[in-house]
Design a protein around this motif. Sequence first.
Motif, PDB file in Angstrom:
ATOM      1  N   HIS A  40       0.856  -1.185   0.000  1.00 52.66           N
ATOM      2  CA  HIS A  40       0.000   0.000   0.000  1.00 52.66           C
ATOM      3  C   HIS A  40       0.888   1.228   0.000  1.00 52.66           C
ATOM      4  N   GLN A  41       0.692   2.094  -0.974  1.00 52.98           N
ATOM      5  CA  GLN A  41       1.469   3.324  -1.091  1.00 52.98           C
ATOM      6  C   GLN A  41       2.966   3.053  -1.010  1.00 52.98           C
ATOM      7  N   ASN A  62       7.751  -5.173   7.194  1.00 53.48           N
ATOM      8  CA  ASN A  62       6.592  -4.275   7.258  1.00 53.48           C
ATOM      9  C   ASN A  62       7.046  -2.818   7.218  1.00 53.48           C
ATOM     10  N   GLY A  63       6.506  -2.102   6.271  1.00 57.89           N
ATOM     11  CA  GLY A  63       6.859  -0.694   6.092  1.00 57.89           C
ATOM     12  C   GLY A  63       8.012  -0.470   5.130  1.00 57.89           C
ATOM     13  N   ALA A  64       8.665  -1.535   4.705  1.00 57.34           N
ATOM     14  CA  ALA A  64       9.779  -1.416   3.754  1.00 57.34           C
ATOM     15  C   ALA A  64       9.230  -1.306   2.335  1.00 57.34           C
ATOM     16  N   SER A  65      10.086  -0.943   1.426  1.00 59.90           N
ATOM     17  CA  SER A  65       9.694  -0.894   0.019  1.00 59.90           C
ATOM     18  C   SER A  65       9.844  -2.284  -0.593  1.00 59.90           C
ATOM     19  N   VAL A  68       2.772  -8.788  -5.799  1.00 58.60           N
ATOM     20  CA  VAL A  68       1.759  -7.783  -5.487  1.00 58.60           C
ATOM     21  C   VAL A  68       2.226  -6.371  -5.831  1.00 58.60           C
ATOM     22  N   ALA A  69       3.543  -6.184  -5.909  1.00 54.49           N
ATOM     23  CA  ALA A  69       4.082  -4.861  -6.278  1.00 54.49           C
ATOM     24  C   ALA A  69       4.202  -4.708  -7.788  1.00 54.49           C
TER      25      ALA A  69
END
Length: 141
Positions: A61-62, A90-93, A136-137
């Motif tokens: 997400h984003q 989590n929170g990584a690119s 997913v990316a």
Amino acid sequence: MLFDSTITRLRAADRNTRLEALLDYSRKLRDLPASLQAAGDRDAHLVAECQTPVYLWAEVHQGKVALHADAPREAPTVRGFLALLQSRVNGASPADVAAIPSDLLDQLGIAELLGMTRTHGLTAVLIRIKRLVAGVAGLSR
């Protein structure tokens, strides 16, 4: 890299401390969101190469990754590795996740604590996470 400080810290620790750290992480694995617990396609998320039933989901997400994982409480080393991955991913690119070395267990000094079968299974978990996130990316692998 996402794991640089963890690699440095665990490699410097003795065998017992590394094992204790992994067990500490096992208590930090986040519960699955209710939407995933109720999902009917759970078997599609199973990592078949791991002897312990491990289920993985990934979202982006984003530009930030959210990793969800589930494994039995009776498998603390597996849960510890999952929680360690979750805490860094989590929170990584997606690019940061793709850059995680496939020999992470060796670099952390954890592979020597586990048997060959468990090391193979946990490496499969890491590879699956990298593929899930890439998928997913929309990244090609």
